[in-house]
Design a protein around this motif. Structure first.
Motif, PDB file in Angstrom:
ATOM      1  N   THR A 167      44.756  44.820  36.995  1.00  0.00           N
ATOM      2  CA  THR A 167      45.574  45.789  37.722  1.00  0.00           C
ATOM      3  C   THR A 167      44.629  46.725  38.462  1.00  0.00           C
ATOM      4  OG1 THR A 167      45.653  47.284  35.814  1.00  0.00           O
ATOM      5  CG2 THR A 167      47.455  45.663  36.044  1.00  0.00           C
ATOM      6  N   ILE A 184      39.651  48.820  38.732  1.00  0.00           N
ATOM      7  CA  ILE A 184      40.448  47.736  38.184  1.00  0.00           C
ATOM      8  C   ILE A 184      40.422  47.802  36.672  1.00  0.00           C
ATOM      9  CG2 ILE A 184      40.088  46.228  40.171  1.00  0.00           C
ATOM     10  CD1 ILE A 184      37.942  44.780  38.599  1.00  0.00           C
ATOM     11  N   GLY A 240      46.930  37.075  37.884  1.00  0.00           N
ATOM     12  CA  GLY A 240      47.418  38.324  37.320  1.00  0.00           C
ATOM     13  C   GLY A 240      46.576  38.854  36.191  1.00  0.00           C
ATOM     14  N   THR A 285      46.915  40.342  46.544  1.00  0.00           N
ATOM     15  CA  THR A 285      46.917  39.029  45.889  1.00  0.00           C
ATOM     16  C   THR A 285      46.077  39.090  44.626  1.00  0.00           C
ATOM     17  OG1 THR A 285      44.990  38.272  47.174  1.00  0.00           O
ATOM     18  CG2 THR A 285      47.162  37.811  48.092  1.00  0.00           C
ATOM     19  N   ASP A 286      46.614  38.437  43.574  1.00  0.00           N
ATOM     20  CA  ASP A 286      45.912  38.288  42.301  1.00  0.00           C
ATOM     21  C   ASP A 286      46.366  36.942  41.744  1.00  0.00           C
ATOM     22  OD1 ASP A 286      44.665  38.436  39.898  1.00  0.00           O
ATOM     23  OD2 ASP A 286      45.726  40.216  39.170  1.00  0.00           O
ATOM     24  N   THR A 332      38.481  42.399  50.402  1.00  0.00           N
ATOM     25  CA  THR A 332      38.469  41.446  49.291  1.00  0.00           C
ATOM     26  C   THR A 332      37.501  41.938  48.220  1.00  0.00           C
ATOM     27  OG1 THR A 332      38.959  39.604  50.767  1.00  0.00           O
ATOM     28  CG2 THR A 332      38.020  39.059  48.627  1.00  0.00           C
ATOM     29  N   LYS A 357      47.212  46.289  45.298  1.00  0.00           N
ATOM     30  CA  LYS A 357      46.784  44.902  45.143  1.00  0.00           C
ATOM     31  C   LYS A 357      47.735  43.998  45.923  1.00  0.00           C
ATOM     32  CE  LYS A 357      47.533  42.904  41.235  1.00  0.00           C
ATOM     33  NZ  LYS A 357      47.502  42.487  39.825  1.00  0.00           N
ATOM     34  N   TYR A 363      36.078  35.573  40.779  1.00  0.00           N
ATOM     35  CA  TYR A 363      37.531  35.700  40.849  1.00  0.00           C
ATOM     36  C   TYR A 363      37.860  36.707  41.954  1.00  0.00           C
ATOM     37  CZ  TYR A 363      42.346  36.566  39.375  1.00  0.00           C
ATOM     38  OH  TYR A 363      43.708  36.699  39.343  1.00  0.00           O
ATOM     39  N   ASN A 364      38.577  36.257  42.998  1.00  0.00           N
ATOM     40  CA  ASN A 364      38.838  37.083  44.181  1.00  0.00           C
ATOM     41  C   ASN A 364      40.252  37.620  44.161  1.00  0.00           C
ATOM     42  OD1 ASN A 364      36.276  36.642  45.396  1.00  0.00           O
ATOM     43  ND2 ASN A 364      36.961  34.644  46.148  1.00  0.00           N
ATOM     44  N   ILE A 365      40.351  38.924  44.487  1.00  0.00           N
ATOM     45  CA  ILE A 365      41.657  39.559  44.711  1.00  0.00           C
ATOM     46  C   ILE A 365      41.588  40.291  46.054  1.00  0.00           C
ATOM     47  CG2 ILE A 365      42.141  39.814  42.242  1.00  0.00           C
ATOM     48  CD1 ILE A 365      41.397  42.775  42.500  1.00  0.00           C
ATOM     49  N   THR A 366      42.751  40.495  46.671  1.00  0.00           N
ATOM     50  CA  THR A 366      42.842  41.164  47.971  1.00  0.00           C
ATOM     51  C   THR A 366      43.442  42.545  47.772  1.00  0.00           C
ATOM     52  OG1 THR A 366      43.178  39.026  49.035  1.00  0.00           O
ATOM     53  CG2 THR A 366      43.695  40.976  50.331  1.00  0.00           C
TER      54      THR A 366
END
Length: 758
Positions: free
Chosen positions: A376, A384, A373, A369-370, A419, A367, A402-405
């Motif tokens: 995980t 995830i 937080g 970017t979050d 993404t 991961k 909600y975007n995470i990289t």
């Protein structure tokens, strides 16, 4: 006379004779050009015979003719005849060769031009006499290099060169040289002739297409490479080098639908350079076939040609495989999870794969970017897990996603980035509420107010809302009433005419699933027109309180105060001014009313009579009658007569019993009435008509015209000085006490000179 005559010299030309030679002895003489003017001594005449001779040859191109004057005189100088003009014309001889205007002529013509196209024109000149055979010229071509084929002709009279064939080909012969001749006497064999050279350059046109030296090419390139040169192609073109007819323009005709390639021209070599501008993917396509074409910058000039207007070639591009690591495709992937999911809830995550094996085995995830937080990520599978409670209504969430990289890497350390968008599914975890908790109702203009409720949840968990008054207190039910307007708004209105003031109204709002909340509204009943007016009131019940003044109101108050101060200041100054006895004469009156009058000599004391009314000069006596208009005033031996125009009079110097009175009724000024009032009235009615008549008739000569020193009338120039008449200066009864005249201001010096005895 013939030009360039061979003699013998002196050459006899003509005999000049006079008819008077039978009666007189005649002497002959000549004057003019060729005799006593340049060229001198060319002609002479025998004095006794009149024979005219020429002494040397003459060039016609230098002197076309001579005009001389012949004279016939007697030995004693008598001229029995008028002078005789003689014109000697020089007859032309063909002694000048025709000459071309240029030693070498140079012309340019395009190849493949039509028959009869004008190449150029040559010109020659001849100094001999115009409009004769000596200057009639004929042009011709006497030679051509290369000699064949004969492609040009020349007009014999105008010298214009034209083409006789359309087979001019620059690629075969790019230059021709002609030997041309010009001859006078209309080209006859005995005429004089001259030759010259004419060079004709053949200019290029685009009559040859560029052609590829090969019809097919093969090249290769590694996948994922960009901005690299993979092939150079060459063409042949017979047109003139480094011109638009020779320079090539390359284009890709087929096979480049995805825009992976481009082809450009090398300006120095005219080659076509094929480049990769967008990376190729071996896993998608291992070979690509392109068709390329070439044309010139200039358009092709031959409309009808058996060949195609464009040369083409085929290029085969082989794509070479490259170990490129994991591939994150598509770069954005999504999963769905419910908000408020329990901590530890798992879901599918981001998936990358090896492009060679199309498998995700051996790829590890991390991961990058979050923002909050919340989750995980499993290093091996990319799945995830919920780490903190998910809230769809949080500020960091946009459009419920909600975007995470995620970073994916293989065993060789090669990576890709993608993404993962977690779509948060809404649950009914928020009650509807009223965001605006303050309501103002202007009783004179309003009977109700509109309230709006909102619900952060999605519409399936939101409206229509149900609005109701909290029934805990009967007072609220008695004073207020709610009525729904639409799914999200209701109208709150008062009833039973409550007084002005502030009230707390609790309202319950329920969504479609029954979740509700109570919002206590602060409702203000105000005596106002608009809601903004009520915000400035201290006591909304009575509508009183502090009022804020605008800028214009403040300005009006300040101006009123300033006006009151000005009026008060004027009254104070006026009162203090009237209490002071000395009065100041204005500057303008001093300049306009005081006139310097030169006195020739001291006057005498006199008494003037006007039909029985006597005006007595004022001397040193303290008593006297009321001041008169036009009275004579004597002071210090000088005499002054004061005249008054029209009905404007000033009566002063009435000093009975030690008082000074002023009467100025005609000017509208203030009049002080005393015991002299009736005396002045009687005197004025008696003297005014008589004194005016006497003044009009005074100082007239025999012709009843006014003398030059006659007293002139002056127009009335305004109100007089507040200081009164200046006549008081001459009525002082004592000679002492005049020391103040020595210290007067400059504008009173003229008055002092009139009043004081020097």
């Amino acid at each position: 006379m013939l030009e360039n005559s061979l003699g013998p010299f002196p050459l006899f030309l003509q005999q000049v004779q006079s008819d008077t030679a039978q009666n007189y002895t005649i002497y002959y003489s000549i004057r003019g050009p060729g005799v006593d003017q340049e060229p001198r001594n060319l002609f002479y005449v025998e004095r006794d015979t009149g024979n005219l001779y020429c002494t040397r040859p003459v060039d016609r191109e230098q002197y076309e003719s001579f005009e001389i004057i012949a004279f016939a005189t007697t030995p004693d100088g008598y001229t029995p005849e008028l002078p005789l003009p003689l014109i000697i014309k020089i007859e032309d001889e063909n002694d000048n060769y025709p000459i071309f205007t240029e030693e070498t002529y140079t012309f340019t013509i395009f190849e493949n031009c039509r028959v009869g196209t004008t190449v150029g024109q040559v010109c020659a000149t001849d100094k001999d006499e115009p409009d004769t055979m000596h200057t009639r010229l004929k042009y011709s071509i006497i030679g051509q290099v290369p000699p064949s084929p004969t492609l040009f002709s020349m007009h014999p009279t105008t010298g214009v060169i034209t083409t006789t064939s359309s087979q001019l080909d620059r690629e075969l012969i790019d230059k021709y040289q002609l030997k041309i001749k010009v001859q006078d006497m209309d080209g006859q064999y005995f005429g004089l002739q001259t030759t010259s050279t004419c060079i004709i350059n053949i200019d290029d046109v685009n009559d040859h297409l560029p052609t590829f030296t090969r019809t097919s090419y093969v090249t290769s390139v590694e996948e994922n490479t960009v901005d690299v040169e993979i092939l150079r192609v060459t063409v042949e073109d017979k047109d003139l080098v480094n011109t638009a007819n020779w320079r090539a323009n390359y284009t890709i005709l087929k096979g480049n639908e995805n825009g992976n390639f481009k082809i450009v021209t090398d300006a120095k070599t005219n080659e076509g350079v094929l480049c990769v501008v967008k990376p190729l993917n071996y896993e998608e396509k291992q070979q690509m076939i392109l068709q390329i074409g070439v044309v010139n910058e200039a358009p092709f000039s031959r409309e009808a040609s058996p060949r195609s207007a464009m040369s083409t070639a085929t290029v085969t591009v082989n794509v070479e495989d490259q170990d490129e690591g994991p591939e994150c495709n598509p770069p954005i992937q999504t999963v769905r999870m419910k908000e408020n999911a329990e901590v530890g809830t798992t879901s599918n995550g981001y998936k990358a794969y090896d492009p060679e094996t199309r498998s995700s085995s051996g790829i590890r995830y991390k991961k990058l970017t979050d923002p909050t937080g919340w989750v995980t990520i499993d290093e091996n599978t990319g799945s995830i897990k919920v780490f903190r409670s998910l809230d769809r209504e949080a500020e960091t969430i946009k459009n419920g996603i909600y975007n995470i990289t995620v970073l994916a890497s293989d065993q060789g350390g090669r990576t890709c980035t993608g993404t993962l968008g977690i779509i948060l599914q809404d649950v009914n975890d928020n009650s509807p509420f009223i965001p605006k908790k303050t309501v103002i109702i202007c009783k004179p203009t309003m009977s109700s107010a509109e309230i709006v409720a909102v619900d952060p949840d999605e519409p399936i968990h939101g409206p229509p809302f149900d609005f109701s008054l909290e029934s805990s207190t009967s007072e609220v039910q008695r004073m207020w009433r709610l009525k729904a307007i639409n799914d999200t708004a209701a109208r709150l209105s008062y009833q039973n005419d409550p007084p002005f003031g502030s009230y707390v109204v609790p309202i319950t709002v329920r969504d479609r699933l029954g979740m509700s909340s109570v919002t206590s509204l602060d409702v203000t009943l105000c005596d106002c027109i608009t809601e903004n007016d009520c915000t400035h009131r201290v006591d909304p019940r009575i509508g009183g309180g502090g009022v804020q003044l605008g800028k214009w109101a403040i300005l009006a108050i300040l101006l009123g105060i300033a006006l009151l101060f000005c009026i008060l200041f004027t009254l104070v100054c006026g009162a203090s001014g009237t209490s002071k006895q000395p009065k100041v004469i204005p500057d303008d009156l001093a300049q306009q009313n005081l006139i310097v009058s030169n006195t020739e000599a001291p006057g005498d004391d006199k008494v003037y009579s006007a039909n029985g009314f006597t005006t007595q000069t004022v001397g040193a006596s303290a008593q006297g009658v009321c001041g008169t208009v036009g009275s004579g005033i004597k002071n210090g031996g000088q005499e002054t007569i004061e005249m008054v125009k029209g009905g404007h009079q000033t009566s002063e110097s009435c000093r009975g019993a030690g008082h000074h009175h002023t009467l100025d009724s005609c000017r509208g000024g203030h009049t002080e009435v005393d015991n002299c009032r009736y005396t002045y009235s009687e005197w004025h009615s008696f003297t005014q008509p008589r004194l005016g008549e006497k003044v009009y008739l005074c100082n007239q000569d025999e012709n009843h015209k006014h003398a030059q020193d006659y007293v002139l009338t002056y127009n009335y120039e305004g109100r007089g000085s507040v200081a009164g008449s200046v006549g008081c200066c001459s009525e002082r009864q004592e000679e002492d006490g005049l020391e103040f005249l020595d210290n007067l201001e400059p504008k009173f010096r003229t008055l002092a000179e009139a009043c004081m005895k020097r």
